[in-house]
Design an enzyme around this catalytic site. Structure first.
Site, PDB file in Angstrom:
ATOM      1  N   HIS A  57     -12.306 -25.450  -0.073  1.00  0.00           N
ATOM      2  CA  HIS A  57     -11.661 -26.711  -0.560  1.00  0.00           C
ATOM      3  C   HIS A  57     -12.331 -28.064   0.125  1.00  0.00           C
ATOM      4  CE1 HIS A  57      -7.691 -25.041  -1.815  1.00  0.00           C
ATOM      5  NE2 HIS A  57      -8.449 -24.113  -2.030  1.00  0.00           N
ATOM      6  N   CYS A  87      -4.840 -26.938   2.858  1.00  0.00           N
ATOM      7  CA  CYS A  87      -5.368 -27.945   3.785  1.00  0.00           C
ATOM      8  C   CYS A  87      -4.397 -28.686   4.642  1.00  0.00           C
ATOM      9  CB  CYS A  87      -6.104 -28.822   2.722  1.00  0.00           C
ATOM     10  SG  CYS A  87      -7.318 -28.109   1.956  1.00  0.00           S
TER      11      CYS A  87
END
Length: 150
Positions: A57, A87
């Site tokens: 990501h 995240c």
């Protein structure tokens, strides 16, 4: 003493990364990690498609690019989109002190939870970030829904 960059100026780095990811055929999400003095420590973009790696990501790419630091409490993660739970976990795990988010309209990630954990959150509601994601979702819903796990 130098004046620290404004959140919108920091976002420009993440936006450049998001645009690069889109040009590469990936999901247009970008991020950058900055030090307390505004120094750029690392930058990156979502590379799930390009690398065939579901863990790449934007925030993880920026974090990895920054390398090892003794502590992350005075750093700021800047991302074009509200961070997903993965995240958000990275931010919490390493104690990143602040997250600046380009937009949270197209996706509501874990930033409310991060705020509850004491992370300073700034949502800019940036028109360019919103337009970039809306266009991508309309054009490539297959990649978008794969990226968010739906």
């Amino acid at each position: 003493m130098a004046e620290l960059p404004l959140p919108a100026e920091l976002l420009s780095v993440a936006l450049a990364e998001a645009r690069l990811g889109l040009r590469e055929g990936g999901v247009p999400i970008g991020a950058a990690l900055f030090g307390a003095d505004g120094e750029l420590l690392g930058r990156g973009h979502n590379r799930r498609v390009q690398d065939g790696d579901p863990s790449t990501h934007a925030e993880t790419a920026a974090f990895r690019a920054a390398g090892r630091l003794r502590g992350y409490g005075r750093t700021t993660m800047v991302t074009t989109l509200s961070p997903c739970w993965y995240c958000s976990g990275l931010v919490r795990q390493f104690g990143i002190g602040q997250v600046v988010i380009g937009e949270a309209r197209t996706f509501q990630g874990g930033h409310d939870w991060l705020a509850e954990q004491g992370v300073r959150i700034t949502v800019l509601d940036d028109a360019e970030c919103i337009a970039l994601m809306r266009e991508f979702i309309a054009t490539r819903p297959d990649l978008w829904y794969e990226d968010i796990g739906e």
